[in-house]
Design an enzyme around this catalytic site. Structure first.
Site, short mmCIF file in Angstrom:
data_model
loop_
_atom_site.label_atom_id
_atom_site.label_comp_id
_atom_site.label_asym_id
_atom_site.label_seq_id
_atom_site.Cartn_x
_atom_site.Cartn_y
_atom_site.Cartn_z
N THR A 45 6.29 2.91 -6.18
CA THR A 45 6.03 2.61 -4.77
C THR A 45 4.72 3.24 -4.31
O THR A 45 3.89 2.59 -3.67
CB THR A 45 7.18 3.13 -3.90
OG1 THR A 45 8.41 2.62 -4.39
CG2 THR A 45 7.00 2.69 -2.45
N THR A 46 4.53 4.52 -4.65
CA THR A 46 3.31 5.23 -4.25
C THR A 46 2.08 4.63 -4.92
O THR A 46 0.97 4.73 -4.39
CB THR A 46 3.43 6.72 -4.60
OG1 THR A 46 4.68 7.21 -4.10
CG2 THR A 46 2.30 7.54 -3.98
N TYR A 108 15.36 -7.52 -1.95
CA TYR A 108 15.29 -8.81 -1.26
C TYR A 108 16.48 -9.73 -1.56
O TYR A 108 17.10 -10.24 -0.63
CB TYR A 108 13.97 -9.55 -1.53
CG TYR A 108 13.80 -10.78 -0.67
CD1 TYR A 108 13.52 -10.68 0.69
CD2 TYR A 108 13.95 -12.05 -1.22
CE1 TYR A 108 13.40 -11.81 1.48
CE2 TYR A 108 13.83 -13.19 -0.44
CZ TYR A 108 13.56 -13.07 0.91
OH TYR A 108 13.44 -14.17 1.69
N TYR A 134 15.88 3.62 -10.38
CA TYR A 134 15.26 4.03 -9.10
C TYR A 134 16.08 3.45 -7.96
O TYR A 134 16.10 2.24 -7.75
CB TYR A 134 13.82 3.51 -9.06
CG TYR A 134 13.00 3.91 -7.85
CD1 TYR A 134 13.39 4.90 -6.96
CD2 TYR A 134 11.79 3.27 -7.60
CE1 TYR A 134 12.63 5.26 -5.87
CE2 TYR A 134 11.00 3.62 -6.51
CZ TYR A 134 11.42 4.60 -5.65
OH TYR A 134 10.66 4.94 -4.56
N ARG A 139 13.98 0.65 1.00
CA ARG A 139 13.03 -0.41 0.64
C ARG A 139 13.72 -1.60 -0.02
O ARG A 139 13.31 -2.74 0.19
CB ARG A 139 11.94 0.14 -0.30
CG ARG A 139 10.98 1.12 0.38
CD ARG A 139 9.90 1.57 -0.59
NE ARG A 139 9.00 2.56 0.01
CZ ARG A 139 7.86 2.28 0.61
NH1 ARG A 139 7.47 1.01 0.72
NH2 ARG A 139 7.10 3.24 1.11
N LYS A 162 16.18 8.29 -10.22
CA LYS A 162 15.40 8.80 -9.09
C LYS A 162 16.17 8.39 -7.84
O LYS A 162 16.27 7.21 -7.52
CB LYS A 162 13.99 8.21 -9.06
CG LYS A 162 13.18 8.66 -7.83
CD LYS A 162 11.81 8.00 -7.77
CE LYS A 162 11.07 8.43 -6.52
NZ LYS A 162 9.74 7.74 -6.38
N ILE A 204 10.58 13.62 -8.21
CA ILE A 204 9.46 12.70 -8.41
C ILE A 204 8.75 12.65 -7.07
O ILE A 204 9.25 12.09 -6.11
CB ILE A 204 9.93 11.33 -8.90
CG1 ILE A 204 10.63 11.47 -10.26
CG2 ILE A 204 8.75 10.36 -9.00
CD1 ILE A 204 11.21 10.18 -10.81
#
Length: 299
Positions: A45-46, A108, A134, A139, A162, A204
């Site tokens: 994401t980052t 989604y 993850y 999100r 994570k 993380i």
């Protein structure tokens, strides 16, 4: 498999034209290695993974593996809401010599728990590298339940999660329901110490781009039984950790890295740069943190 305690969710450096900069990536990697990251997560994401093409991701993976040259662990983001596409990218990444892949919960399309399990199972059956699950409901709009993560931990190459659900009860259930070789990493910088306290393995992190030594010291203090010192350090760092997410990440951390002379460029649309007011706020919080840390720990 142990990837270390402090992993950095690495930003993707861009040049002045918005293209992936491998030169700046090399410089950033040297900074992260020097300041104490045990590993990097690339194209998460980052790393603005939604705006990176598959070709850009693979070029980035290959470059990072080559530059790191075994000095720290390299984990790469290969997950999406398309199971077959995730498998294809994961296979290509595995060929490049990465240490692990990180696979996000399908976003989604909002599968149920059976669908989530089947998604990860299909990927695990097709790749022979370790997998970090993850979980980030804010999100993906789906939460991977503790029960599902515990089931997934029984698959041979799913070795860690994570956890960015923010639910400490769920995390405690995962930790108690998995064996000691399955590791839970905090996906929220501000929960690093609380998660260590319930048996988590590490974090993380986004903040570790800038304050890795301080975060590592906090974690080492906790693990050596200096709980009060760790708590004070956590309290001092928390406002800064929150400020890095006051506007959509990674805009704040990229701005700060640029300010500190570590060129990483801007963000790609639909992310936008900080306003002048936001930038001033970030700078003030960072400077306050540095002053606070310089005081040492008196207790």
């Amino acid at each position: 498999m142990d990837f270390g305690r402090l992993l950095t969710a690495m930003v993707t450096p861009f040049d002045e034209n918005g293209k992936v900069s491998l030169k700046r990536t090399s410089d950033l990697l040297e900074h992260l290695i020097k300041t104490g990251s045990d590993g990097v997560v690339v194209a998460g994401t980052t790393g603005e993974s939604p705006t990176l093409s598959q070709e850009e991701k693979l070029a980035l993976f290959e470059h990072v593996v080559r530059v790191v040259d075994g000095r720290i662990k390299v984990i790469v983001g290969t997950g999406s809401n398309n199971t077959s596409a995730s498998i294809a990218l994961s296979k290509e990444a595995a060929k490049l010599g990465v240490d692990a892949i990180m696979v996000v919960a399908p976003y989604y399309n909002k599968p149920n728990q059976a669908g989530i399990y089947a998604h990860f199972q299909a990927i695990a059956e097709q790749v022979d590298v370790p997998i970090i699950v993850y979980n980030i409901p804010s999100r993906s709009k789906v939460n991977i339940s503790a029960e599902t993560i515990i089931r997934l931990s029984h698959l041979e190459n799913i070795v860690a999660v994570k956890e960015a659900s923010g639910d400490l009860d769920q995390m405690a259930e995962i930790i108690s329901g998995t064996d000691e070789h399955f590791h839970l990493y905090s996906g929220d910088d501000g929960l690093t110490l609380p998660i260590l306290a319930i048996g988590g393995h590490g974090v993380i992190s986004v903040s570790s781009h800038v304050i890795a030594p301080e975060m590592k010291q906090m974690m080492n203090n906790f693990r050596s039984g200096q709980i009060e010192k760790a708590a004070i350090q956590h309290q001092r760092m928390l406002p800064f950790m929150r400020e890095l997410f006051a506007v959509p990440s990674p805009a704040p951390v990229k701005a700060l890295l640029n300010d500190l002379g570590i060129a990483v460029g801007s963000v790609r649309l639909p992310m936008v740069e900080l306003t002048e007011e936001e930038h001033t706020s970030l700078t003030n919080v960072y400077q306050a943190l540095k002053r606070s840390l310089s005081l040492g720990i008196s207790k």
